[in-house]
Design a protein around this motif. Structure first.
Motif, short mmCIF file in Angstrom:
data_model
loop_
_atom_site.label_atom_id
_atom_site.label_comp_id
_atom_site.label_asym_id
_atom_site.label_seq_id
_atom_site.Cartn_x
_atom_site.Cartn_y
_atom_site.Cartn_z
N ASP A 152 -25.94 25.53 -45.24
CA ASP A 152 -25.63 25.30 -46.75
C ASP A 152 -24.66 25.82 -46.78
O ASP A 152 -23.49 25.00 -47.57
CB ASP A 152 -26.44 26.43 -47.08
CG ASP A 152 -27.20 25.38 -48.21
OD1 ASP A 152 -27.03 24.28 -48.34
OD2 ASP A 152 -28.25 26.07 -48.70
N THR A 161 -22.12 16.74 -50.36
CA THR A 161 -23.43 16.32 -51.02
C THR A 161 -24.95 16.50 -50.53
O THR A 161 -25.19 16.09 -49.19
CB THR A 161 -23.14 15.71 -51.86
OG1 THR A 161 -23.36 14.48 -51.63
CG2 THR A 161 -21.20 15.24 -52.72
N ARG A 162 -26.00 16.96 -52.39
CA ARG A 162 -26.82 16.37 -51.60
C ARG A 162 -27.44 15.27 -50.93
O ARG A 162 -28.32 14.52 -50.09
CB ARG A 162 -27.92 17.34 -52.77
CG ARG A 162 -28.95 17.40 -52.53
CD ARG A 162 -30.54 17.49 -51.37
NE ARG A 162 -31.31 17.25 -51.74
CZ ARG A 162 -32.50 18.09 -52.34
NH1 ARG A 162 -32.22 18.72 -52.92
NH2 ARG A 162 -33.45 17.51 -52.21
N ASP A 163 -26.57 14.49 -52.03
CA ASP A 163 -27.19 13.79 -51.86
C ASP A 163 -26.74 12.77 -50.91
O ASP A 163 -27.50 11.52 -49.64
CB ASP A 163 -26.52 12.69 -52.74
CG ASP A 163 -27.18 12.48 -54.62
OD1 ASP A 163 -28.27 13.50 -54.61
OD2 ASP A 163 -25.80 12.04 -55.21
N GLN A 165 -26.53 14.18 -47.68
CA GLN A 165 -27.57 15.19 -46.71
C GLN A 165 -28.87 14.22 -46.38
O GLN A 165 -29.48 13.51 -45.41
CB GLN A 165 -27.85 15.90 -46.86
CG GLN A 165 -25.89 16.78 -46.37
CD GLN A 165 -26.37 17.96 -47.49
OE1 GLN A 165 -27.38 19.14 -46.67
NE2 GLN A 165 -25.98 18.59 -47.79
N ASP A 166 -29.00 13.03 -47.76
CA ASP A 166 -30.78 13.21 -48.56
C ASP A 166 -30.31 11.35 -47.38
O ASP A 166 -31.79 10.79 -46.62
CB ASP A 166 -31.15 12.97 -49.23
CG ASP A 166 -31.63 14.37 -49.76
OD1 ASP A 166 -31.55 15.68 -48.88
OD2 ASP A 166 -31.92 14.41 -50.66
N PRO A 214 -34.55 23.45 -52.12
CA PRO A 214 -33.60 24.19 -50.74
C PRO A 214 -34.15 24.85 -50.66
O PRO A 214 -34.85 25.37 -51.12
CB PRO A 214 -32.38 24.85 -51.95
CG PRO A 214 -32.14 23.69 -53.17
CD PRO A 214 -34.20 23.22 -53.09
N SER A 218 -27.60 29.58 -50.43
CA SER A 218 -26.16 29.51 -49.69
C SER A 218 -25.90 31.04 -50.01
O SER A 218 -26.02 31.89 -50.38
CB SER A 218 -25.52 28.56 -50.67
OG SER A 218 -24.12 28.57 -50.80
N THR A 227 -28.00 22.94 -50.75
CA THR A 227 -27.97 21.71 -50.21
C THR A 227 -28.93 20.97 -49.55
O THR A 227 -29.48 19.93 -49.39
CB THR A 227 -26.58 20.96 -50.32
OG1 THR A 227 -25.67 21.29 -48.74
CG2 THR A 227 -26.17 20.82 -52.15
N THR A 229 -32.60 21.06 -47.26
CA THR A 229 -34.03 21.41 -47.71
C THR A 229 -34.26 20.84 -46.01
O THR A 229 -34.27 20.68 -45.36
CB THR A 229 -34.42 19.90 -48.86
OG1 THR A 229 -34.05 18.73 -47.89
CG2 THR A 229 -33.20 19.95 -49.56
#
Length: 380
Positions: A152, A161-163, A165-166, A214, A218, A227, A229
């Motif tokens: 994190d 970014t989270r996007d 990573q996903d 999450p 962090s 970010t 998960t």
């Protein structure tokens, strides 16, 4: 004159999610069938096995390699040694075996790694200042984050970014499922107690991954919510992988396709950013091989967390189209001490089936800020 070591007969167990198919299997029971399968493939050469080198980081203690070698039926005269470089242990074992062949101290070794998250004992390290169920990665006075919170923090520091990573997690599952359905894993797998396939890959989508909360606070308070998960991270896993490390003339005599070990390196850096450790190790290995990242046709990096893999890829300026093209640990699982050897099994499968002579890279980031990497190429 030194010999160029080669890797042949690379095999692995299916990777099982902890508590499922291999829930009752001790770690040596996972390693033994793979060692037996590799030994059988090279047996016709008539060479004695000089040693068995296995990586492991959370097992019961003792010399796993020797116990597994005996359990595999290799014979009382075959020695074994166990090494620990945390989740780089399997790759470290192969590196040590290759160094012995290159030095002329051995002609045939079996090397790899094994881990059973299901049966790993829980322990207490009182000197750590806290109750750990893992050994400290660093002593008091140094940063010693668990890998999840560290991922994190790394994502925040590197702006991952989270996007993104996903999206990588969705890719990992999608590619692994496609490879599994096409039978691309079949030749490398050694079934254990009727478990014959990896059990973790599943259909994932961006909307589904976006629903995961999450998983870690962090380490950087200014970064806001985390970010990383459960969806864009690996699972706790059981598994083993091994291969024969030997001389090129033995591979030719056996008629086995082989990968030549061209270069290898380890590195160490900030314990607070352990997920980045593979990058300097890979850079050093590339430099020793006289290559650049653009010369690579195949890359396998441990996907402990999408954030870690993406940070390493960015640091090395990798072509992500050649990275983990049959999925990685997010989809398959991360059996810690075996994972580095799993990378080499996957490289062997990809490289030896391809009409592409470009070299390949295997690399792991390691708790405590270390990294390990190996460059391999198809042997003539």
């Amino acid at each position: 004159m030194t010999a160029a070591p080669v890797l042949v007969a690379a095999r692995r167990t299916p990777i099982g999610t902890a508590g499922r198919g291999f829930a009752d299997q001790a770690v040596d029971a996972l390693a033994a069938p793979v060692l037996a399968a590799v030994a059988a493939e090279v047996a016709s050469a008539g060479l004695p096995i000089d040693d068995v080198v296995l990586g492991n980081c959370m097992g019961p203690g003792g010399d796993l390699a020797r116990v597994a070698a005996l359990r595999a039926g290799l014979g009382a005269s075959v020695p074994g040694v166990t090494v620990d470089r945390q989740c780089g242990s399997g790759l470290e074992a192969v590196m040590q075996a290759a160094s012995r062949v290159r030095a002329g101290d051995a002609r045939l070794l079996l090397a790899g790694g094994a881990e059973s998250a299901s049966t790993a004992p829980h322990r207490l390290w009182p000197d750590s200042g806290e109750r750990f169920t893992r050994a400290p990665f660093a002593p008091l006075g140094f940063a010693d984050p668990d890998m999840g919170p560290a991922a994190d923090h790394l994502a925040a520091v590197r702006g991952i970014t989270r996007d993104r990573q996903d999206a990588w997690a969705e890719r990992s599952h999608r590619l692994a499922l496609a490879a599994q359905r096409a039978g691309r894993f079949d030749r490398e797998l050694v079934a254990v107690d009727d478990v014959a396939i990896d059990d973790r890959p599943r259909a994932m989508s961006a909307p589904l991954l976006a629903r995961f909360a999450p998983a870690f606070a962090s380490l950087d308070e200014a970064s806001g919510s985390g970010t990383v998960t459960a969806g864009n991270s690996c699972g706790f896993s059981d598994g083993a992988a091994a291969m024969a490390v030997t001389l090129p003339e033995l591979a030719r005599e056996l008629g086995l396709p082989a990968l030549r070990v061209r270069a290898a390196a380890v590195s160490a850096g900030d314990p607070a950013l352990p997920g980045l450790g593979a990058a300097p190790a890979a850079a050093a290995a590339l430099d020793r091989a006289g290559l650049t990242a653009g010369d690579l046709g195949f890359v396998e990096i441990t996907e402990a967390f999408a954030a870690q893999l993406l940070a390493v890829s960015d640091a090395l300026a990798l072509d992500e189209a050649v990275v983990n093209t049959d999925g990685g640990a997010i989809a398959l699982g991360h059996p810690w001490g075996a994972s580095g050897a799993v990378l080499l099994v996957r490289l062997a499968a990809r490289m030896l089936d391809a009409d592409d002579d470009r070299p390949g890279l295997a690399a792991c980031s390691i708790g405590g800020g270390q990294g390990i990497a190996m460059i391999v190429e198809r042997a003539a």
